[in-house]
Write an enzyme that holds these catalytic residues in place. Structure first.
Site, short mmCIF file in Angstrom:
data_model
loop_
_atom_site.label_atom_id
_atom_site.label_comp_id
_atom_site.label_asym_id
_atom_site.label_seq_id
_atom_site.Cartn_x
_atom_site.Cartn_y
_atom_site.Cartn_z
N LYS A 274 -4.38 7.88 6.71
CA LYS A 274 -4.36 7.51 8.14
C LYS A 274 -3.36 8.35 8.93
O LYS A 274 -3.11 8.08 10.11
CB LYS A 274 -4.04 6.03 8.29
N ASP B 238 0.81 -1.22 0.00
CA ASP B 238 0.00 0.00 0.00
C ASP B 238 0.84 1.28 0.00
O ASP B 238 0.67 2.15 0.84
CB ASP B 238 -0.91 -0.06 1.25
N TYR C 130 -6.80 -3.24 12.68
CA TYR C 130 -7.69 -2.17 12.21
C TYR C 130 -9.14 -2.42 12.64
O TYR C 130 -10.06 -2.12 11.89
CB TYR C 130 -7.56 -2.01 10.69
N GLU D 126 0.71 -1.13 14.15
CA GLU D 126 -0.22 -0.38 13.28
C GLU D 126 -1.59 -0.41 13.92
O GLU D 126 -2.05 -1.46 14.37
CB GLU D 126 -0.31 -0.99 11.87
N ASN E 270 6.72 -7.63 6.97
CA ASN E 270 5.49 -6.91 7.28
C ASN E 270 4.30 -7.72 6.79
O ASN E 270 4.19 -8.00 5.59
CB ASN E 270 5.42 -5.54 6.63
N GLU E 271 3.45 -8.12 7.73
CA GLU E 271 2.19 -8.79 7.43
C GLU E 271 2.32 -9.95 6.46
O GLU E 271 1.62 -10.01 5.44
CB GLU E 271 1.16 -7.77 6.92
C1 GCB Z 1 -1.46 -2.46 6.60
C2 GCB Z 1 -0.14 -2.33 5.92
C3 GCB Z 1 0.16 -0.89 5.53
C4 GCB Z 1 -1.11 -0.21 5.01
C5 GCB Z 1 -2.13 -0.20 6.11
C6 GCB Z 1 -3.45 0.44 5.66
O1 GCB Z 1 -1.78 -3.42 7.23
O2 GCB Z 1 0.92 -2.85 6.66
O3 GCB Z 1 1.15 -0.90 4.56
O4 GCB Z 1 -0.87 1.06 4.52
O5 GCB Z 1 -2.40 -1.51 6.49
O6 GCB Z 1 -3.63 1.63 5.85
O7 GCB Z 1 -4.29 -0.26 5.14
#
Ligand code: GCB
Length: 617
Positions: A583, A167, A481, A519, A424-425
């Site tokens: 964000k 992203d 999230y 995050e 990452n993820e």
């Molecule tokens: C995530 C990713 C990050 C994205 C973020 C998002 O899980 O690690 O790269 O930008 O979510 O805002 O969706």
């Protein structure tokens, strides 16, 4: 060890010429540059392009901004005859994502990976006391064998564009500084320090610094540690050894102290080579539920960030960097993660100077078989996952290990770098991920002389109980999230229950590890106000963070919170993105949203050290 990993320094024996400025530039959609002789004859109809910068946002037309494939940079460099008996190298701090370097038509180096430095050794191709033609072919294509991972989309007319599995916008080019280096024939090529701290009888800290140097010759090596006043604090002779500093100033959060380590090669009275680095003395370890810095448990307050700014793209800009550090200090942060790739070395030196804890991340992002991982990441894993494909182990693992090696070699001495983020993820829902992850974790342990804690960010689709690799992590990092991608808007109360329930499961599964949130956040349009709140409004962002923080405060094994993201940033276009990811706690031009004030209040109240330790400034 590689010479490329040493940060360039001008000393009594070394010279640097900064090649920042305007270079010739052109695209090469037919990949004809080599065959057509461009590396020697020159680029056809070049336009000028600033270095360092990403090329993308300099253009006003879509085709150029989205350009995907080979492209060239070139310029003339004058190399004096006085350098004839020296090593002459050109160092690229980063070329995204891969580059081939030519001097006067001769191919001298190739490097894969867009975020770590490399050098091309020029001597064999140099015209001394003359202008030399330096040309670089860069390529920005993505695949499942590149880091970051992605794919290619082909339009009806045959045009290829990037289809990232991540992203952030695929900003490309000579994103960081390029320098010409002249160094002695016999030279220092590597330096490593590991600090041990022992309390002196009078209660002050004593430090033993075990060092190791690598040189290309056999002459005597001497290492001197100088304090911040420039006074000698200790020294040792030999390629490896130990320097003892009795009353050492330790490096602490927001109370950094840096010693200059002067490394020299001597032939009797004659200085052959000299290089130095500024290094803080500290220890970092995980103990039960705590992250210990110099033996004190800490609480991390900070951000996932991006190297991203208006017009420069991912190009290094010291003004943006300084502004970001000012914002970090204003808001009361003490840490950040280099999401999702190694940052410019200048960022780490600044973190060293200001006393920030850095979680240093390799560019292993996009290890989900999806073209929109950030959105699909929230849904449960279905079907074959990324690591079920045997080619991942065969082809991606060597790329990953090489990227990790270059990262650790470059960053291993930074006091600020207190932990490694190895993925990452990743989609760790399949047992097939385990052998791959084991190799990466083992490599990090082996490569890092300081044996820093290792982890990766766990993704929502691999919630507690689904992820098969948590046993490998020294501490856990969660990206969540709930309240945004999951149960957003009027359902936010459910989001709270979902997350709390998951945390209770983690409590049982991993009872001996500290956890941090690396995050959490929600997209917010600066200036959009709504009463009652709706998603995307500044009020919703405030409510979302209040819910998260209330949850964090109820688990004492959560020892860090790094919201996503410090600033709004650019991404690939899509229905979930409004001119990028919103964000940010700050806008892309580094101004606060309402949430910044709430965080500031919270973080100036929460201590850095959980045992009330107050470091000497
Ligand atoms: C995530 C990713 C990050 C994205 C973020 C998002 O899980 O690690 O790269 O930008 O979510 O805002 O969706």
């Amino acid at each position: 060890m590689s010479f490329a990993a040493l940060y360039p320094r001008t000393t009594r024996t070394r010279w640097i010429e900064d090649l920042s400025g305007m270079w010739d530039f052109c695209f090469d959609p037919q990949r004809e540059g080599e065959a057509a002789g461009w590396p020697k004859a020159g680029l056809p109809h070049p336009r000028t392009m600033p270095v360092p910068a990403s090329f993308n946002d300099v253009f006003t037309d879509k085709e150029s901004r989205e350009y995907y494939g080979d492209f060239w940079y070139a310029r003339k460099v004058f190399i004096p005859a006085a350098w004839k008996d020296r090593n002459v190298d050109v160092r690229f701090d980063a070329a995204t994502h891969r580059a081939t370097v030519y001097l006067n038509g001769q191919k001298l180096a190739f490097h894969e990976g867009g975020f770590t430095p490399f050098v091309a050794h020029l001597n064999d191709a140099v015209l001394w006391d003359d202008w030399n033609y330096l040309a670089v072919k860069v390529n920005n294509e993505l695949s499942e064998q590149t880091l970051p991972a992605g794919g290619t989309a082909t339009l009806h007319d045959g045009t290829k564009i990037a289809a990232p599995y991540f992203d952030f916008f695929n900003y490309s080019g000579l994103n960081r500084t390029v320098r010409l280096l002249a160094t002695p024939q016999e030279r220092i090529e590597g330096f490593t320090v590991v600090t041990e701290i022992a309390d002196a009888a009078d209660g002050s800290a004593g430090a033993q610094i075990h060092y190791k140097t690598e040189t290309t010759g056999t002459h005597a090596v001497r290492v001197t540690a100088l304090d911040e006043e420039g006074q000698e604090a200790g020294h040792a002779e030999g390629a490896q050894g130990t320097i003892t500093i009795d009353h050492a100033h330790l490096w602490n959060l927001h109370a950094a102290y840096l010693y200059t380590f002067m490394v020299e090669i001597w032939d009797g009275e004659k200085l052959i080579d000299q290089w130095f680095d500024e290094i803080g003395l500290r220890t970092v370890e995980i103990s039960h539920r705590s992250i210990l810095l110099n033996g004190h448990p800490i609480y991390l307050k900070g951000f996932g960030r991006h190297e991203d700014s208006n017009l420069h793209g991912r190009g290094f800009d010291p003004v943006v960097m300084q502004r970001d550090f000012e914002l970090l200090e204003w808001i009361g942060a003490n840490s950040f993660r280099t999401s999702h790739y190694p940052y410019a070395e200048e960022e780490l030196y600044e973190a060293d100077r200001r006393g920030f804890f850095v979680i240093d991340e390799v560019a292993a992002v996009g290890m989900l078989r999806s073209t929109k991982n950030f959105a699909d990441a929230t849904t449960k894993a279905q079907g074959a996952t990324f690591f079920d494909d045997p080619s991942v182990m065969e082809k991606m693992l060597p790329v990953h290990l090489q990227a990790l090696k270059e990262l650790i070699e470059r960053d291993k001495n930074h006091a600020s770098v207190c932990a490694w983020s190895l993925f990452n993820e990743p989609d760790f829902s399949s047992p097939n991920a385990v052998p791959y992850a084991e190799k990466v974790f083992e490599a990090a342990r082996e490569l890092d002389p300081q044996k820093r804690p290792r982890s990766y960010t766990n993704v929502t689709r691999c919630r507690a109980g689904i992820d098969k690799c948590t046993h490998l992590a020294d501490f856990m990092m969660l990206n969540r999230y709930d309240g945004w991608y999951v149960s957003g808007g009027p359902r936010i109360a459910d989001a709270r229950d979902i997350l709390v329930e998951e945390l209770h499961t983690w409590e049982e599964l991993e009872p001996d590890k500290p956890f941090i949130f690396t995050e959490y956040g929600c997209d917010t349009m600066a200036g959009l106000h709504k009463l009652p709140s709706v998603m995307w409004s500044e009020e919703y962002q405030l409510e979302y963070f209040e819910v998260q923080h209330e949850i964090f405060d109820s688990f004492d094994w959560i020892v860090g919170e790094l919201p996503w993201n410090l600033c709004d940033f650019q991404t690939t276009e899509g229905v979930l993105r409004v001119d990028g990811n919103k964000k940010g706690i700050f806008t892309r031009d580094r101004q606060p949203k309402a949430i910044a004030h709430l965080l500031r209040k919270r973080w100036h109240t929460l201590p850095d050290y959980l045992d009330d330790f107050v470091p000497e400034k």
